[in-house]
Design a protein around this motif. Structure first.
Motif, PDB file in Angstrom:
ATOM      1  N   THR A   9      10.238   4.460  -1.553  1.00 26.44           N
ATOM      2  CA  THR A   9      10.110   3.534  -0.424  1.00 26.44           C
ATOM      3  C   THR A   9       9.070   2.457  -0.714  1.00 26.44           C
ATOM      4  OG1 THR A   9      10.625   5.402   1.021  1.00 26.44           O
ATOM      5  CG2 THR A   9       9.812   3.412   2.079  1.00 26.44           C
ATOM      6  N   GLY A  10       8.016   2.813  -1.445  1.00 23.25           N
ATOM      7  CA  GLY A  10       6.992   1.828  -1.782  1.00 23.25           C
ATOM      8  C   GLY A  10       7.517   0.703  -2.640  1.00 23.25           C
ATOM      9  N   VAL A  11       8.352   1.034  -3.611  1.00 21.41           N
ATOM     10  CA  VAL A  11       8.926   0.002  -4.477  1.00 21.41           C
ATOM     11  C   VAL A  11       9.940  -0.841  -3.698  1.00 21.41           C
ATOM     12  CG1 VAL A  11      10.407  -0.368  -6.499  1.00 21.41           C
ATOM     13  CG2 VAL A  11       8.462   1.174  -6.641  1.00 21.41           C
ATOM     14  N   ASN A  47       6.485   4.275   4.683  1.00 22.13           N
ATOM     15  CA  ASN A  47       6.432   5.518   5.441  1.00 22.13           C
ATOM     16  C   ASN A  47       5.067   5.681   6.116  1.00 22.13           C
ATOM     17  OD1 ASN A  47       9.103   6.421   5.142  1.00 22.13           O
ATOM     18  ND2 ASN A  47       8.681   7.165   3.082  1.00 22.13           N
ATOM     19  N   ALA A  48       4.250   6.666   5.726  1.00 23.78           N
ATOM     20  CA  ALA A  48       3.003   6.917   6.457  1.00 23.78           C
ATOM     21  C   ALA A  48       1.769   6.363   5.770  1.00 23.78           C
ATOM     22  CB  ALA A  48       2.839   8.409   6.698  1.00 23.78           C
ATOM     23  N   SER A  49       1.924   5.389   4.883  1.00 24.67           N
ATOM     24  CA  SER A  49       0.731   4.839   4.229  1.00 24.67           C
ATOM     25  C   SER A  49      -0.129   4.024   5.197  1.00 24.67           C
ATOM     26  CB  SER A  49       1.102   3.988   3.017  1.00 24.67           C
ATOM     27  OG  SER A  49       1.762   2.794   3.386  1.00 24.67           O
ATOM     28  N   GLY A  50       0.391   3.776   6.394  1.00 21.78           N
ATOM     29  CA  GLY A  50      -0.425   3.150   7.425  1.00 21.78           C
ATOM     30  C   GLY A  50      -1.660   3.991   7.745  1.00 21.78           C
ATOM     31  N   LEU A  75       0.824  -1.207   0.000  1.00 22.52           N
ATOM     32  CA  LEU A  75       0.000   0.000   0.000  1.00 22.52           C
ATOM     33  C   LEU A  75       0.859   1.258   0.000  1.00 22.52           C
ATOM     34  CD1 LEU A  75      -2.930   1.134   0.213  1.00 22.52           C
ATOM     35  CD2 LEU A  75      -2.579   1.164   2.705  1.00 22.52           C
ATOM     36  N   GLY A  76       0.708   2.070  -1.049  1.00 25.72           N
ATOM     37  CA  GLY A  76       1.352   3.367  -1.095  1.00 25.72           C
ATOM     38  C   GLY A  76       0.504   4.413  -0.385  1.00 25.72           C
ATOM     39  N   SER A  77       1.023   5.642  -0.306  1.00 26.44           N
ATOM     40  CA  SER A  77       0.350   6.673   0.489  1.00 26.44           C
ATOM     41  C   SER A  77      -0.445   7.667  -0.341  1.00 26.44           C
ATOM     42  CB  SER A  77       1.399   7.440   1.317  1.00 26.44           C
ATOM     43  OG  SER A  77       2.321   8.101   0.458  1.00 26.44           O
ATOM     44  N   LYS A  78      -0.725   7.343  -1.595  1.00 20.02           N
ATOM     45  CA  LYS A  78      -1.407   8.291  -2.464  1.00 20.02           C
ATOM     46  C   LYS A  78      -2.893   8.418  -2.110  1.00 20.02           C
ATOM     47  CE  LYS A  78       2.581   8.565  -4.080  1.00 20.02           C
ATOM     48  NZ  LYS A  78       3.471   9.541  -3.420  1.00 20.02           N
TER      49      LYS A  78
END
Length: 241
Positions: free
Chosen positions: A156-158, A28-31, A7-10
């Motif tokens: 970071t997502g990749v 990062n903050a996609s949580g 899961l990305g943060s978009k």
């Protein structure tokens, strides 16, 4: 079939049906998006040092993570740590003006996460040569990709996707919340105004790496039209929720 959702943060991620995946990994903050959309607790979250700095984008990310939790935090250490001699000294001086060096260390990240009641089972520091080499090897050291990686490393997502593949625990990988832009679901990224564009500097690298890995493995899918169109990653069979 064991499937992990990366899961990305978009903003407004297009999510797969809950029954189509078994675990979630964040970057990062996609949580924040995982919590907002009632997704399972992330199995792991890859984080960069920006989370622990006073840079506005880092502060935004830290606030978005308040009260959340994950299994393992993979702390991706600063890529410039590998510099030696005079080059390292110049780097440390330059960085100390922007973000004190101690804020780039794992112990400081742990302390910052504790202040926002962010819970995790363990924190593992990953050296830059480890995650860079991981991506290079997964892409079979393809000359075109190696050249691009020298220009700009992946997001970071990749890297989270690469780490999930390396674990060899999953049969399928699903990419959601990616759009190759600087936008976030939890705040307006101040870097957009600074650069005068929403385009991510990681975009070209991410597209190349996603496309290569999807073709190589045959088990990477996406729910995002942008990822499908730009990186040629197949849509997840069965649609979205």
């Amino acid at each position: 079939m064991k499937t992990i959702l990366i899961l990305g943060s978009k903003p407004e991620p297009v999510l797969p049906p809950p029954e189509s995946y078994t675990e979630v990994a964040c970057a990062n903050a996609s949580g924040h998006s995982a919590e907002r959309h009632d997704l399972p607790r992330p199995t792991f979250t890859a984080m960069t040092p920006i989370i622990a700095t006073r840079i506005e984008a880092g502060r935004q990310s830290l606030e978005a993570l308040a009260g959340l939790s994950t299994g393992t935090v993979y702390f991706l250490r600063d890529r410039n740590e590998g510099k030696r001699g005079f080059a390292r000294l110049l780097h440390l001086i330059r960085m100390s003006r922007k973000k004190p060096v101690h804020r780039m260390q794992p112990f400081y990240l742990k302390r910052k996460l504790r202040t926002i009641s962010y819970r995790h089972d363990r924190l593992v520091a990953v050296a830059p040569e480890e995650y860079d080499t991981l991506v290079e090897n997964l892409c079979d050291r393809d000359p075109g990709i190696l050249a691009q990686l020298q220009r700009k490393r992946p997001s970071t997502g990749v890297i989270a996707l690469a780490m999930a593949i390396e674990q060899k625990r999953y049969d399928r990988y699903v990419l959601s919340g990616f759009n190759f832009e600087l936008t976030h679901a939890y705040a307006i990224n101040p870097v957009i105004e600074t650069r005068g564009t929403t385009a991510s500097s990681h975009a070209e690298t991410d597209v190349m790496v996603m496309r290569y890995l999807a073709r190589k493995t045959g088990n990477i899918f996406t729910t995002e039209r942008t990822v499908h169109e730009r990186a040629d990653v197949p849509f997840l069979p069965g649609g979205i929720r």
